[in-house]
Design a protein around this motif. Structure first.
Motif, PDB file in Angstrom:
ATOM      1  N   SER A   1       0.854  -1.191   0.000  1.00  0.00           N
ATOM      2  CA  SER A   1       0.000   0.000   0.000  1.00  0.00           C
ATOM      3  C   SER A   1       0.888   1.238   0.000  1.00  0.00           C
ATOM      4  CB  SER A   1      -0.883   0.022   1.246  1.00  0.00           C
ATOM      5  OG  SER A   1      -1.621  -1.185   1.385  1.00  0.00           O
ATOM      6  N   SER A   2       0.387   2.342  -0.528  1.00  0.00           N
ATOM      7  CA  SER A   2       1.170   3.577  -0.482  1.00  0.00           C
ATOM      8  C   SER A   2       1.278   4.047   0.968  1.00  0.00           C
ATOM      9  CB  SER A   2       0.538   4.660  -1.356  1.00  0.00           C
ATOM     10  OG  SER A   2      -0.778   4.955  -0.934  1.00  0.00           O
ATOM     11  N   PRO A   3       2.447   4.554   1.370  1.00  0.00           N
ATOM     12  CA  PRO A   3       2.664   4.924   2.768  1.00  0.00           C
ATOM     13  C   PRO A   3       2.194   6.341   3.082  1.00  0.00           C
ATOM     14  CG  PRO A   3       4.695   5.189   1.532  1.00  0.00           C
ATOM     15  CD  PRO A   3       3.686   4.642   0.558  1.00  0.00           C
ATOM     16  N   ILE A   4       2.020   6.609   4.368  1.00  0.00           N
ATOM     17  CA  ILE A   4       1.791   7.978   4.835  1.00  0.00           C
ATOM     18  C   ILE A   4       3.016   8.796   4.435  1.00  0.00           C
ATOM     19  CG2 ILE A   4       1.442   9.443   6.845  1.00  0.00           C
ATOM     20  CD1 ILE A   4      -0.910   7.621   6.219  1.00  0.00           C
ATOM     21  N   THR A   5       2.789   9.909   3.747  1.00  0.00           N
ATOM     22  CA  THR A   5       3.893  10.626   3.102  1.00  0.00           C
ATOM     23  C   THR A   5       3.701  12.137   3.204  1.00  0.00           C
ATOM     24  OG1 THR A   5       3.922   8.837   1.468  1.00  0.00           O
ATOM     25  CG2 THR A   5       5.260  10.766   0.979  1.00  0.00           C
ATOM     26  N   ASP A   6       4.808  12.855   3.345  1.00  0.00           N
ATOM     27  CA  ASP A   6       4.825  14.315   3.286  1.00  0.00           C
ATOM     28  C   ASP A   6       5.556  14.743   2.013  1.00  0.00           C
ATOM     29  OD1 ASP A   6       3.731  14.233   5.861  1.00  0.00           O
ATOM     30  OD2 ASP A   6       5.708  14.357   6.809  1.00  0.00           O
ATOM     31  N   GLY A   7       4.988  15.721   1.292  1.00  0.00           N
ATOM     32  CA  GLY A   7       5.669  16.176   0.088  1.00  0.00           C
ATOM     33  C   GLY A   7       4.854  17.199  -0.681  1.00  0.00           C
ATOM     34  N   ALA A   8       5.508  17.848  -1.628  1.00  0.00           N
ATOM     35  CA  ALA A   8       4.876  18.831  -2.509  1.00  0.00           C
ATOM     36  C   ALA A   8       5.425  18.643  -3.911  1.00  0.00           C
ATOM     37  CB  ALA A   8       5.147  20.257  -2.017  1.00  0.00           C
ATOM     38  N   ALA A   9       4.581  18.916  -4.914  1.00  0.00           N
ATOM     39  CA  ALA A   9       4.994  18.746  -6.305  1.00  0.00           C
ATOM     40  C   ALA A   9       4.321  19.802  -7.167  1.00  0.00           C
ATOM     41  CB  ALA A   9       4.626  17.346  -6.812  1.00  0.00           C
ATOM     42  N   ALA A  10       4.986  20.153  -8.274  1.00  0.00           N
ATOM     43  CA  ALA A  10       4.466  21.182  -9.175  1.00  0.00           C
ATOM     44  C   ALA A  10       4.824  20.859 -10.617  1.00  0.00           C
ATOM     45  CB  ALA A  10       5.028  22.556  -8.799  1.00  0.00           C
ATOM     46  N   LEU A  11       4.083  21.423 -11.544  1.00  0.00           N
ATOM     47  CA  LEU A  11       4.388  21.311 -12.969  1.00  0.00           C
ATOM     48  C   LEU A  11       3.859  22.539 -13.676  1.00  0.00           C
ATOM     49  CD1 LEU A  11       1.934  19.075 -14.982  1.00  0.00           C
ATOM     50  CD2 LEU A  11       1.480  19.703 -12.616  1.00  0.00           C
ATOM     51  N   TRP A  12       4.139  22.625 -14.986  1.00  0.00           N
ATOM     52  CA  TRP A  12       3.681  23.734 -15.810  1.00  0.00           C
ATOM     53  C   TRP A  12       2.561  23.279 -16.735  1.00  0.00           C
ATOM     54  CZ3 TRP A  12       5.768  28.131 -14.239  1.00  0.00           C
ATOM     55  CH2 TRP A  12       7.070  28.144 -13.719  1.00  0.00           C
ATOM     56  N   VAL A  13       1.594  24.144 -16.964  1.00  0.00           N
ATOM     57  CA  VAL A  13       0.579  23.960 -17.991  1.00  0.00           C
ATOM     58  C   VAL A  13       0.664  25.194 -18.885  1.00  0.00           C
ATOM     59  CG1 VAL A  13      -1.866  23.589 -18.489  1.00  0.00           C
ATOM     60  CG2 VAL A  13      -0.863  22.658 -16.390  1.00  0.00           C
ATOM     61  N   ALA A  14       0.747  24.986 -20.202  1.00  0.00           N
ATOM     62  CA  ALA A  14       1.109  26.102 -21.071  1.00  0.00           C
ATOM     63  C   ALA A  14       0.473  26.008 -22.452  1.00  0.00           C
ATOM     64  CB  ALA A  14       2.633  26.159 -21.231  1.00  0.00           C
ATOM     65  N   THR A  15       0.284  27.171 -23.059  1.00  0.00           N
ATOM     66  CA  THR A  15       0.041  27.251 -24.488  1.00  0.00           C
ATOM     67  C   THR A  15       1.394  27.222 -25.189  1.00  0.00           C
ATOM     68  OG1 THR A  15       0.169  29.665 -24.497  1.00  0.00           O
ATOM     69  CG2 THR A  15      -2.007  28.684 -24.074  1.00  0.00           C
ATOM     70  N   GLU A  16       1.393  27.286 -26.513  1.00  0.00           N
ATOM     71  CA  GLU A  16       2.679  27.358 -27.225  1.00  0.00           C
ATOM     72  C   GLU A  16       3.444  28.604 -26.816  1.00  0.00           C
ATOM     73  OE1 GLU A  16       2.709  25.114 -31.341  1.00  0.00           O
ATOM     74  OE2 GLU A  16       1.014  26.517 -31.312  1.00  0.00           O
ATOM     75  N   ALA A  17       2.733  29.716 -26.634  1.00  0.00           N
ATOM     76  CA  ALA A  17       3.403  30.942 -26.183  1.00  0.00           C
ATOM     77  C   ALA A  17       3.953  30.772 -24.784  1.00  0.00           C
ATOM     78  CB  ALA A  17       2.418  32.111 -26.235  1.00  0.00           C
ATOM     79  N   GLY A  18       3.242  30.026 -23.938  1.00  0.00           N
ATOM     80  CA  GLY A  18       3.731  29.784 -22.596  1.00  0.00           C
ATOM     81  C   GLY A  18       4.972  28.914 -22.568  1.00  0.00           C
ATOM     82  N   LEU A  19       5.031  27.919 -23.451  1.00  0.00           N
ATOM     83  CA  LEU A  19       6.225  27.080 -23.527  1.00  0.00           C
ATOM     84  C   LEU A  19       7.472  27.905 -23.815  1.00  0.00           C
ATOM     85  CD1 LEU A  19       5.181  23.885 -25.546  1.00  0.00           C
ATOM     86  CD2 LEU A  19       5.712  24.036 -23.106  1.00  0.00           C
ATOM     87  N   ALA A  20       7.311  28.940 -24.620  1.00  0.00           N
ATOM     88  CA  ALA A  20       8.453  29.772 -25.001  1.00  0.00           C
ATOM     89  C   ALA A  20       9.052  30.509 -23.802  1.00  0.00           C
ATOM     90  CB  ALA A  20       8.029  30.766 -26.072  1.00  0.00           C
TER      91      ALA A  20
END
Length: 420
Positions: free
Chosen positions: A253-272
């Motif tokens: 089973s997945s364990p009790i865990t502490d953590g934070a995560a992030a990512l980008w969501v973008a248009t083509e202009a945002g990727l630039a």
């Protein structure tokens, strides 16, 4: 077929190392753990929008996205709001951001954080009303009442954040589903062992190096175990059904865990706006499913969402080069795929008379999943998406990925990605 009016992309972000419950990160709350992550992401690019979430509630804030952004000392003119959908929180945040891009917003910072070590303790409604009334009438008496609170006056995160309606934990529900689908202990332990081996190997070959920022307390994930084995997993006692018929353990089973995560969501202009070496993939489409848990099981909605998403695009299982499936429990992964493989199941339960072909088990979670890496509720979606994007980046153009997450309440969220 594309979900959006314009092309939308997800780009790999960063995350903290995931710590064991009660371990190196236990002195944080979700905001303080997210601040260095938001700062590290903002050092790469200025987003036009921030969407963040946490699942375990706190009376200390109502809009964690804005609180993190301001505590990080970042540009206060960037709008930030919060999203929540149990374990799918940062994935649903990505979908929400995707629908808002265009016009004045081309780049969104999306994330989630959970410090499962420190759940808030609240008052029951009756106790809250009683003490609030006393504070209005007699503050000294109210303070005495606070000192005399008993366990019956408190709202506690009992039984591992049990489902409110059923009063049963995710593990309790999954035990029932595992029995229905004949997912045995040996198969669960085997999947858990693979998850640990793959996560450890990923760390050893440097796969996670540019996905994880070091913190003063910890520099790499604490949960993956290089020393685990089939024998050690088999020796663990059932964690939920202790009647002698249980098969879910702390090891599968997945364990009790502490953590934070992030990512980008973008248009083509945002990727630039992002660094040129940032891996990215097109978010071609997504699907959100909900099921009656009394009929199909609390964590079985991903199989419905996957089937609908593939059918909408005329795809078969073999057309997907990468499957990144959240491992709430090894049994949950195995049961959802068992449903997808069962002849006639998608016809009878999903209403799709489609032959999706043979499922490619060897393409699932090549760098480990939540059983080994850990599962800080709100961070898992961003972790899964970022990890999948980087894995997909190493494949040829046109390669596709499915990223799937089960969530409390009978929900499942799934994304279809494609390597440009």
């Amino acid at each position: 077929m594309h979900r959006f009016a314009q092309k939308i992309f997800v780009a790999s972000g960063l995350r903290t190392p995931f710590g064991r419950g009660g371990g190196a990160l236990a002195d944080h709350d979700a905001i303080s753990l997210s601040v260095p992550l938001a700062q590290a992401m903002a050092a790469k690019a200025r987003p036009d929008l921030v969407v963040w979430g946490t699942v375990i509630p706190s009376l200390g804030w109502s809009n964690i996205g804005r609180e993190i952004w301001l505590d990080a000392g970042l540009d206060p003119t960037v709008p930030a709001f919060s999203a929540v959908l149990a374990c799918s929180t940062s994935m649903i945040a990505a979908f929400a951001a995707a629908g808002m891009l265009g016009g004045s917003a081309d780049l969104a910072l999306v994330g989630g954080a959970e410090v499962m070590s420190n759940p808030s303790i609240g008052l029951t409604l009756a106790a809250s009303k009683r003490i609030t009334k006393l504070f209005r009438q007699n503050p000294a008496e109210a303070m005495t009442a606070l000192r005399n609170l008993t366990a019956d006056d408190l709202t506690l995160p009992t039984k591992g954040w049990a489902n409110r309606i059923t009063g049963r934990t995710m593990g309790d529900h999954m035990e029932e589903t595992a029995k229905i689908w004949s997912i045995g202990r040996a198969a669960q332990d085997d999947w858990a062992l693979k998850s640990h081996q793959r996560a450890v190997a990923g760390w050893e070959r440097g796969f996670f190096d540019d996905l994880v920022i070091a913190l003063p307390e910890i520099s790499r994930d604490a949960n993956p175990r290089a020393d685990t084995s089939a024998e050690k997993l088999a020796a663990l006692a059932p964690a939920f059904d202790k009647s002698g018929a249980g098969s879910l353990t702390a090891g599968n089973s997945s364990p009790i865990t502490d953590g934070a995560a992030a990512l980008w969501v973008a248009t083509e202009a945002g990727l630039a706006k992002l660094p040129a070496d940032t891996p990215y993939a097109e978010l071609v489409d997504h699907e959100i499913a909900a099921v009656d848990h009394a009929v199909d099981g609390l964590l079985m909605a991903p199989s419905f969402a996957i089937a609908r998403l593939l059918a909408r695009h005329g795809l078969k299982y073999g057309d997907i080069a990468l499957w990144e499936i959240h491992e709430a429990f090894a049994a949950q992964v195995l049961a959802n795929i068992a449903a997808l493989e069962k002849p006639g199941w998608t016809r009878d339960r999903v209403g799709l008379d489609v032959d999706f072909g043979q499922f490619p088990w060897d393409r699932v979670n090549p760098n480990g999943g939540s059983v080994a890496i850990g599962h800080p509720f709100a961070a898992t979606g961003a972790r899964d998406l970022s990890q999948a994007v980087k894995e997909l980046w190493g494949m040829q153009s046109g390669s596709r990925a499915i990223v799937s997450i089960c969530a409390d309440g009978g929900h499942g969220t799934v994304a279809l990605l494609e390597r440009p």
